[in-house]
Design an enzyme around this catalytic site. Structure first.
Site, PDB file in Angstrom:
ATOM      1  CB  SER A 147       7.830   1.286  -2.449  1.00 11.68           C
ATOM      2  OG  SER A 147       9.217   1.116  -2.206  1.00 11.68           O
ATOM      3  CE1 TYR A 160       8.283   6.407  -0.257  1.00 18.55           C
ATOM      4  CE2 TYR A 160       9.222   4.238   0.093  1.00 18.55           C
ATOM      5  CZ  TYR A 160       8.766   5.221  -0.755  1.00 18.55           C
ATOM      6  OH  TYR A 160       8.770   5.003  -2.113  1.00 18.55           O
TER       7      TYR A 160
END
Length: 257
Positions: A147, A160
């Site tokens: 990501s 995350y």
């Protein structure tokens, strides 16, 4: 755009395992690979939705349930793939606890932190571990879905962001350890509209959403799937250990408020 209700009946002989494939980016990757002639094994925690997705995708799709953070399930699932198809040519690690927003650091529980890292980072390690012997036999490839949040953050995204940053490091470590027989790369999506088609129609994104991207629009699952498919192809034979950012240019844009 791929019509997920129609799949190419041809088969190029190659088998890919795609995790987190019951919806969103994972489903888009599975559909794209099937359109290119791959046999695709979809995995997901959501067994009902995953089985329905595989049925819609057609004869070149097969579904197995799997929690990628559970080594027994990973080992059993890989054995099922080999028992069914006799080979494995590609691994796409997409399964993740994907909502980047968490609670504040002061209220972040260790249990949640551990679960996010177990799925987002431990899962790709376990899958690589158990798939490596079979990928090596066919000069296979691994693609990890990281990501852009590995490089930039919003508040309250510690678990995350850490998991995706670790996944980038794991990617180049695996590339060195498993090469030259197995290539390993990462794709880092930015803002991808991975919602179900019905939700996209009901709540379309605004012109402002699209215009803030240097590419002029928010990304689609097909944008990511096309990059993944290329990295798995023979055309990417000299590419390993790399991160490919698919974000419409947003991480290169200076923004002043």
């Amino acid at each position: 755009m791929i019509d997920w209700s129609v799949s190419d009946s041809s088969h190029n002989g190659r088998v890919a395992l795609v995790t987190g494939a019951a919806r969103g980016i994972g489903l888009g990757i599975a559909a794209w690979l099937i359109a290119e002639g791959w046999q695709v094994v979809l995995t997901d925690l959501d067994r009902v939705r995953g089985a329905k997705a595989a049925k819609v995708l057609g004869d070149n799709a097969w579904f197995i349930g799997m929690d990628v953070a559970d080594e027994t399930q990973v080992k059993t699932g890989v054995a099922e793939v080999l028992g069914q198809f006799g080979r494995l040519d590609a691994l796409v690690c997409n399964a993740a606890i994907a909502d980047p927003h968490n609670t504040t650091l002061e209220t972040l529980s260790l249990a949640y932190w551990n679960r996010v890292l177990a799925v987002n980072l431990g899962g790709p390690m376990l899958l690589a571990k158990h798939c490596a012997p079979y990928l090596r036999a066919h000069g296979g490839a691994i693609v990890n879905l990281a990501s852009t949040r590995a490089a930039q953050s919003e508040p309250d995204t510690e678990a995350y962001a850490a998991s995706k940053g670790g996944l980038l490091a794991l990617t180049h470590a695996l590339a060195v350890s498993l090469g030259p027989e197995i290539r390993v790369n990462a794709v880092s999506p930015g803002w991808i509209d991975a919602r179900d088609p019905s939700q996209r129609r009901a709540e379309p994104l605004s012109e402002t959403d699209h215009a803030q991207h240097p590419a002029g629009r928010v990304g689609t699952v097909e944008d990511v799937a096309a990059m993944v498919a290329w990295l798995l192809s023979r055309n990417a034979g000299f590419v390993t250990g790399q991160e490919f950012v698919v974000d419409g240019g947003m991480t290169k844009k200076m923004i002043y408020t």
